[in-house]
Every structure is written in structure tokens, then in C-alpha cells.
Design a protein around this motif. Structure first.
Motif, PDB file in Angstrom:
ATOM      1  N   PHE A   1       0.833  -1.195   0.000  1.00  0.00           N
ATOM      2  CA  PHE A   1       0.000   0.000   0.000  1.00  0.00           C
ATOM      3  C   PHE A   1       0.866   1.242   0.000  1.00  0.00           C
ATOM      4  CE2 PHE A   1       0.529  -1.667   4.259  1.00  0.00           C
ATOM      5  CZ  PHE A   1       1.007  -0.582   4.962  1.00  0.00           C
ATOM      6  N   LYS A   2       0.266   2.354  -0.381  1.00  0.00           N
ATOM      7  CA  LYS A   2       0.906   3.661  -0.329  1.00  0.00           C
ATOM      8  C   LYS A   2       0.322   4.408   0.863  1.00  0.00           C
ATOM      9  CE  LYS A   2       1.685   3.904  -5.225  1.00  0.00           C
ATOM     10  NZ  LYS A   2       2.719   4.682  -5.856  1.00  0.00           N
ATOM     11  N   LEU A   3       1.128   5.260   1.488  1.00  0.00           N
ATOM     12  CA  LEU A   3       0.676   6.066   2.614  1.00  0.00           C
ATOM     13  C   LEU A   3       0.626   7.528   2.198  1.00  0.00           C
ATOM     14  CD1 LEU A   3       2.691   4.398   5.505  1.00  0.00           C
ATOM     15  CD2 LEU A   3       0.225   4.345   5.179  1.00  0.00           C
ATOM     16  N   LYS A   4      -0.536   8.138   2.425  1.00  0.00           N
ATOM     17  CA  LYS A   4      -0.756   9.543   2.102  1.00  0.00           C
ATOM     18  C   LYS A   4      -1.298  10.235   3.338  1.00  0.00           C
ATOM     19  CE  LYS A   4      -2.031   8.363  -2.617  1.00  0.00           C
ATOM     20  NZ  LYS A   4      -2.996   8.608  -3.691  1.00  0.00           N
ATOM     21  N   THR A   5      -1.155  11.554   3.401  1.00  0.00           N
ATOM     22  CA  THR A   5      -1.769  12.318   4.481  1.00  0.00           C
ATOM     23  C   THR A   5      -2.757  13.316   3.900  1.00  0.00           C
ATOM     24  OG1 THR A   5      -0.224  14.161   4.507  1.00  0.00           O
ATOM     25  CG2 THR A   5       0.369  12.242   5.834  1.00  0.00           C
ATOM     26  N   GLU A   6      -3.712  13.684   4.703  1.00  0.00           N
ATOM     27  CA  GLU A   6      -4.650  14.725   4.288  1.00  0.00           C
ATOM     28  C   GLU A   6      -3.907  16.043   4.086  1.00  0.00           C
ATOM     29  OE1 GLU A   6      -8.460  15.067   6.282  1.00  0.00           O
ATOM     30  OE2 GLU A   6      -8.123  13.076   7.141  1.00  0.00           O
ATOM     31  N   PHE A   7      -2.894  16.288   4.901  1.00  0.00           N
ATOM     32  CA  PHE A   7      -2.150  17.547   4.846  1.00  0.00           C
ATOM     33  C   PHE A   7      -1.462  17.757   3.500  1.00  0.00           C
ATOM     34  CE2 PHE A   7       1.852  19.887   5.635  1.00  0.00           C
ATOM     35  CZ  PHE A   7       1.309  21.110   5.981  1.00  0.00           C
ATOM     36  N   THR A   8      -0.769  16.724   2.988  1.00  0.00           N
ATOM     37  CA  THR A   8      -0.049  16.886   1.714  1.00  0.00           C
ATOM     38  C   THR A   8      -0.919  16.552   0.515  1.00  0.00           C
ATOM     39  OG1 THR A   8       0.905  14.666   1.909  1.00  0.00           O
ATOM     40  CG2 THR A   8       2.233  16.496   2.720  1.00  0.00           C
ATOM     41  N   GLY A   9      -2.063  15.919   0.729  1.00  0.00           N
ATOM     42  CA  GLY A   9      -3.020  15.690  -0.344  1.00  0.00           C
ATOM     43  C   GLY A   9      -2.823  14.389  -1.101  1.00  0.00           C
ATOM     44  N   LYS A  10      -3.686  14.190  -2.105  1.00  0.00           N
ATOM     45  CA  LYS A  10      -3.740  12.945  -2.869  1.00  0.00           C
ATOM     46  C   LYS A  10      -2.509  12.690  -3.727  1.00  0.00           C
ATOM     47  CE  LYS A  10      -8.744  13.110  -3.307  1.00  0.00           C
ATOM     48  NZ  LYS A  10      -9.870  13.183  -4.244  1.00  0.00           N
ATOM     49  N   SER A  11      -1.761  13.722  -4.068  1.00  0.00           N
ATOM     50  CA  SER A  11      -0.661  13.553  -5.018  1.00  0.00           C
ATOM     51  C   SER A  11       0.682  13.263  -4.364  1.00  0.00           C
ATOM     52  CB  SER A  11      -0.533  14.801  -5.891  1.00  0.00           C
ATOM     53  OG  SER A  11      -0.189  15.913  -5.098  1.00  0.00           O
ATOM     54  N   LYS A  12       0.758  13.223  -3.014  1.00  0.00           N
ATOM     55  CA  LYS A  12       2.015  12.952  -2.308  1.00  0.00           C
ATOM     56  C   LYS A  12       1.932  11.647  -1.527  1.00  0.00           C
ATOM     57  CE  LYS A  12       4.139  16.947  -3.067  1.00  0.00           C
ATOM     58  NZ  LYS A  12       5.469  17.167  -3.519  1.00  0.00           N
ATOM     59  N   CYS A  13       3.007  10.859  -1.590  1.00  0.00           N
ATOM     60  CA  CYS A  13       3.088   9.574  -0.890  1.00  0.00           C
ATOM     61  C   CYS A  13       4.370   9.499  -0.071  1.00  0.00           C
ATOM     62  CB  CYS A  13       3.094   8.426  -1.900  1.00  0.00           C
ATOM     63  SG  CYS A  13       1.535   8.196  -2.757  1.00  0.00           S
ATOM     64  N   LEU A  14       4.331   8.755   1.031  1.00  0.00           N
ATOM     65  CA  LEU A  14       5.525   8.524   1.832  1.00  0.00           C
ATOM     66  C   LEU A  14       6.503   7.692   1.009  1.00  0.00           C
ATOM     67  CD1 LEU A  14       6.854   8.980   4.589  1.00  0.00           C
ATOM     68  CD2 LEU A  14       5.836   6.814   5.332  1.00  0.00           C
ATOM     69  N   ASP A  15       7.742   8.177   0.896  1.00  0.00           N
ATOM     70  CA  ASP A  15       8.735   7.584   0.001  1.00  0.00           C
ATOM     71  C   ASP A  15      10.099   7.549   0.687  1.00  0.00           C
ATOM     72  OD1 ASP A  15       9.979   6.617  -2.301  1.00  0.00           O
ATOM     73  OD2 ASP A  15       9.559   8.390  -3.516  1.00  0.00           O
ATOM     74  N   ILE A  16      10.984   6.704   0.179  1.00  0.00           N
ATOM     75  CA  ILE A  16      12.365   6.606   0.625  1.00  0.00           C
ATOM     76  C   ILE A  16      13.234   7.394  -0.352  1.00  0.00           C
ATOM     77  CG2 ILE A  16      14.277   5.035   1.168  1.00  0.00           C
ATOM     78  CD1 ILE A  16      11.764   4.574   2.872  1.00  0.00           C
ATOM     79  N   ILE A  17      14.139   8.221   0.164  1.00  0.00           N
ATOM     80  CA  ILE A  17      15.060   8.968  -0.698  1.00  0.00           C
ATOM     81  C   ILE A  17      16.151   8.008  -1.166  1.00  0.00           C
ATOM     82  CG2 ILE A  17      16.726  10.852  -0.792  1.00  0.00           C
ATOM     83  CD1 ILE A  17      14.955  12.304   1.283  1.00  0.00           C
ATOM     84  N   ASN A  18      16.295   7.869  -2.484  1.00  0.00           N
ATOM     85  CA  ASN A  18      17.296   6.975  -3.090  1.00  0.00           C
ATOM     86  C   ASN A  18      18.622   7.728  -3.166  1.00  0.00           C
ATOM     87  OD1 ASN A  18      18.767   5.189  -4.594  1.00  0.00           O
ATOM     88  ND2 ASN A  18      17.333   5.075  -6.289  1.00  0.00           N
ATOM     89  N   ASP A  19      19.401   7.648  -2.066  1.00  0.00           N
ATOM     90  CA  ASP A  19      20.658   8.405  -1.979  1.00  0.00           C
ATOM     91  C   ASP A  19      21.857   7.532  -1.623  1.00  0.00           C
ATOM     92  OD1 ASP A  19      20.161   7.793   0.668  1.00  0.00           O
ATOM     93  OD2 ASP A  19      20.237   9.858   1.388  1.00  0.00           O
ATOM     94  N   GLY A  20      21.727   6.236  -1.756  1.00  0.00           N
ATOM     95  CA  GLY A  20      22.815   5.336  -1.392  1.00  0.00           C
ATOM     96  C   GLY A  20      22.675   4.813   0.030  1.00  0.00           C
ATOM     97  N   LYS A  21      22.206   5.650   0.943  1.00  0.00           N
ATOM     98  CA  LYS A  21      21.941   5.207   2.315  1.00  0.00           C
ATOM     99  C   LYS A  21      20.540   4.622   2.404  1.00  0.00           C
ATOM    100  CE  LYS A  21      24.930   8.559   4.528  1.00  0.00           C
ATOM    101  NZ  LYS A  21      24.998   9.689   5.464  1.00  0.00           N
TER     102      LYS A  21
END
Length: 97
Positions: free
Chosen positions: A12-32
Motif C-alpha cells: 500500500f501507499k501512505l498519504k496524508t490529508e495535509f499533503t493531499g492525494k498527489s504525495k506519498c511517503l517515500d524513501i530517498i534513493n541516496d545510497g543510504k
């Protein structure tokens, strides 16, 4: 308030009402690959979360991107307000309801 949007495979994807339908909780792909952000919703593994049952009605959260060995954790730094993907362990910062 979080909203859980499920996929056919149980992830599943996680969204908040605050950031709206177009934003999802994601991991930053930075090597770490341990920092989180709210990013534009896409079909990427860093936004595909799985709930794994733990003890006493709690569960751990994992992503396809970071794999089975990493869990969503709260950093124990005295402020206890920063999230990170860390090695899964039997610690309270990884127990979610």
C-alpha cells in the motif's frame, strides 16, 4: 490523518490529508536509503509499503525498495520526531498501530 491506498499484492501507499492525494511517503534513493520524504506518488518500490505483524497488535512497516531487513523507525535522539529506515529489531520505535 494518514490514508492507506492498497495495491493488489497487499502492499500500500501512505498519504496524508495535509499533503493531499498527489504525495506519498517515500524513501530517498541516496545510497543510504534510510531517509523519508513526501514525494509525488508514482509506481516506485520506495512507496510500496508492507505491514508485518509484530506483538500485541502492533506491526512493522517495510518497503519493497529497502527490503525485508529494514523497518520504519523513530530515531531515539531525545526529540523522537525523526523517521528513518533502520535494521529491523525488537525496539519500540518500530512498533506501529
Amino acid at each position: 490523518m494518514w490514508k492507506r491506498v492498497s495495491a493488489a499484492d497487499g502492499s500500500f501507499k501512505l498519504k496524508t490529508e495535509f499533503t493531499g492525494k498527489s504525495k506519498c511517503l517515500d524513501i530517498i534513493n541516496d545510497g543510504k536509503n534510510n531517509r523519508l520524504t513526501m514525494a509525488a506518488c508514482e509506481d516506485v518500490t520506495g512507496q510500496m509499503w508492507k505491514q508485518v505483524n509484530a506483538a500485541d497488535g502492533f506491526f512493522r512497516l517495510k518497503t519493497e525498495f529497502t527490503g525485508k531487513g529494514k523497518c520504519l523507525d523513530v530515531i531515539n535522539d531525545g526529540k523522537n520526531n525523526q523517521l528513518s529506515m533502520e535494521s529491523c529489531a525488537d525496539v519500540t520505535g518500530q512498533m506501529w498501530k
